[in-house]
Design a protein around this motif. Structure first.
Motif, short mmCIF file in Angstrom:
data_model
loop_
_atom_site.label_atom_id
_atom_site.label_comp_id
_atom_site.label_asym_id
_atom_site.label_seq_id
_atom_site.Cartn_x
_atom_site.Cartn_y
_atom_site.Cartn_z
N ILE A 1 0.84 -1.21 0.00
CA ILE A 1 0.00 0.00 0.00
C ILE A 1 0.87 1.26 0.00
CG2 ILE A 1 -1.69 1.33 1.32
CD1 ILE A 1 -2.79 -1.35 2.36
N LEU A 2 1.89 1.27 0.84
CA LEU A 2 2.76 2.46 0.91
C LEU A 2 3.47 2.72 -0.41
CD1 LEU A 2 4.36 2.03 4.47
CD2 LEU A 2 2.47 3.53 3.80
N ASP A 3 3.78 1.66 -1.15
CA ASP A 3 4.46 1.82 -2.43
C ASP A 3 3.58 2.52 -3.48
OD1 ASP A 3 6.84 0.76 -1.58
OD2 ASP A 3 6.46 -1.27 -2.33
N THR A 4 2.28 2.54 -3.25
CA THR A 4 1.38 3.22 -4.20
C THR A 4 1.26 4.71 -3.90
OG1 THR A 4 -0.63 2.84 -2.86
CG2 THR A 4 0.04 1.09 -4.40
N MET A 5 1.78 5.17 -2.76
CA MET A 5 1.65 6.57 -2.37
C MET A 5 2.77 7.40 -3.01
SD MET A 5 0.73 6.03 1.70
CE MET A 5 0.53 7.79 1.98
N ASP A 6 2.39 8.48 -3.69
CA ASP A 6 3.41 9.31 -4.33
C ASP A 6 3.97 10.38 -3.40
OD1 ASP A 6 1.23 10.94 -4.12
OD2 ASP A 6 1.01 11.32 -6.28
N THR A 7 3.45 10.47 -2.17
CA THR A 7 3.93 11.48 -1.23
C THR A 7 5.12 11.00 -0.40
OG1 THR A 7 2.21 10.73 0.30
CG2 THR A 7 1.74 12.71 -1.03
N ILE A 8 5.32 9.68 -0.35
CA ILE A 8 6.44 9.13 0.41
C ILE A 8 7.14 8.05 -0.40
CG2 ILE A 8 5.29 9.56 2.62
CD1 ILE A 8 4.86 6.50 2.81
N LYS A 9 8.38 7.75 0.00
CA LYS A 9 9.13 6.64 -0.57
C LYS A 9 9.68 5.80 0.58
CE LYS A 9 13.23 5.52 -3.34
NZ LYS A 9 14.39 6.08 -4.08
N VAL A 10 9.26 4.54 0.66
CA VAL A 10 9.73 3.66 1.72
C VAL A 10 11.21 3.33 1.48
CG1 VAL A 10 9.47 1.41 2.83
CG2 VAL A 10 7.44 2.67 2.08
N THR A 11 12.04 3.61 2.50
CA THR A 11 13.48 3.33 2.39
C THR A 11 13.89 2.11 3.20
OG1 THR A 11 13.87 4.96 4.15
CG2 THR A 11 14.11 5.72 1.87
N LYS A 12 13.15 1.81 4.29
CA LYS A 12 13.45 0.63 5.11
C LYS A 12 12.16 0.10 5.71
CE LYS A 12 17.97 2.47 6.51
NZ LYS A 12 18.76 3.04 7.63
N LEU A 13 12.01 -1.20 5.64
CA LEU A 13 10.92 -1.88 6.33
C LEU A 13 11.43 -3.27 6.68
CD1 LEU A 13 8.08 -1.83 7.42
CD2 LEU A 13 7.21 -2.52 5.18
N ARG A 14 11.85 -3.42 7.94
CA ARG A 14 12.55 -4.63 8.35
C ARG A 14 12.46 -4.79 9.86
NH1 ARG A 14 18.36 -1.77 7.03
NH2 ARG A 14 18.60 -0.60 8.98
N ARG A 15 12.90 -5.95 10.35
CA ARG A 15 13.04 -6.12 11.79
C ARG A 15 14.09 -5.12 12.28
NH1 ARG A 15 11.25 -10.79 13.93
NH2 ARG A 15 11.41 -9.59 15.86
N PRO A 16 13.85 -4.43 13.38
CA PRO A 16 14.74 -3.34 13.78
C PRO A 16 16.12 -3.80 14.20
CG PRO A 16 13.09 -3.74 15.47
CD PRO A 16 12.70 -4.59 14.29
N LYS A 17 17.13 -3.08 13.71
CA LYS A 17 18.49 -3.27 14.16
C LYS A 17 18.79 -2.23 15.24
CE LYS A 17 19.99 -4.86 9.58
NZ LYS A 17 20.96 -4.67 8.47
#
Length: 263
Positions: free
Chosen positions: A63-79
């Motif tokens: 869903i976030l990838d369809t939004m033109d207002t943001i660009k997802v840079t990280k989505l992972r288990r937290p380091k």
């Protein structure tokens, strides 16, 4: 099913009013909880999320990838670096060629102490090296991080208050939950063979060891930089070059000879 944490970071492409509210509402509708949220340098925002099902994260990403207002840079288990970025609102920078080397400036001492405390709280053997010019705050940061991690620290060699060179420890000082601090210059240049026997004993302990001036330490010992789990560099500013040109090989018949590194 136990909930798990995830780290979401995105870059704002168009910062319109209500953007964060829209994302928060989306997370709420998907039953994903926000644990922590903060701006993370420039136009990035980071979030620690909590959810039960990894499928929720996969759906969220689509869903976030369809939004033109943001660009997802990280989505992972937290380091660890992700947690500190959200906590402090800034990244911890690592060396491009050597990912175990982390760089800090003196103005980042709070972040550095938090970072080292997290490392010290992990059980088992860890060998940490810390580089930096005199009086930049190396030893003080290590001690502060030890306090935060509820660790007892022991100076095996140091120049924090006065020159310390230990040749032996008492029985109760041999503990896996202690933190041992060794000044590579003091040990390499001024110590006796009894001191080095003690250093070797400590290095074999499954405990955390912090070596100040690791480059000098490895020059004079059988240890290598590859043996270190983390290398931390602390500078007064971005342009400062960490150099050991002022370290002179002392005359062993004299008690001095350390130039500006004898502090």
């Amino acid at each position: 099913m136990e909930k798990k944490e995830w780290y979401l970071e995105y870059e704002i492409q168009y910062n319109r009013p209500g953007l964060l509210g829209d994302i928060s509402s989306l997370l709420g509708m998907m039953a994903i909880n926000i644990v922590t949220i903060n701006g993370v340098e420039n136009s990035h925002r980071g979030m620690l999320l909590l959810c039960k099902d990894e499928e929720q994260i996969i759906r969220l990403k689509s869903i976030l990838d369809t939004m033109d207002t943001i660009k997802v840079t990280k989505l992972r288990r937290p380091k660890l670096r992700d947690r500190l970025a959200v906590r402090h609102g800034r990244y911890i920078h690592s060396d491009v060629d050597d990912r175990k080397t982390f760089r800090f400036n003196r103005e980042d001492l709070g972040v550095l102490v938090d970072f080292m405390a997290e490392l010290f709280m992990k059980e088992g053997h860890k060998l940490v090296g810390i580089r930096g010019m005199p009086r930049v705050g190396k030893t003080e940061s290590v001690v502060a991080a030890s306090v935060c991690a509820n660790k007892r620290w022991l100076f095996v060699s140091s120049t924090l208050l006065k020159q310390t060179v230990r040749n032996q420890l008492i029985d109760e000082e041999y503990r896996e939950d202690n933190l041992y601090i060794i000044d590579g210059i003091v040990s390499a240049r001024r110590a006796s063979e009894q001191h080095w026997q003690l250093v070797r004993e400590i290095m074999r302990l499954p405990a955390t060891k912090v070596i100040e001036h690791p480059d000098i330490f490895v020059q004079e010992t059988e240890y290598k930089l590859d043996d270190f789990d983390y290398i931390i560099e602390l500078r007064n500013n971005d342009d400062e070059v960490i150099t050991y040109e002022t370290v002179e090989k002392p005359d062993m018949s004299m008690s001095d000879g350390f130039s500006m590194f004898d502090f």
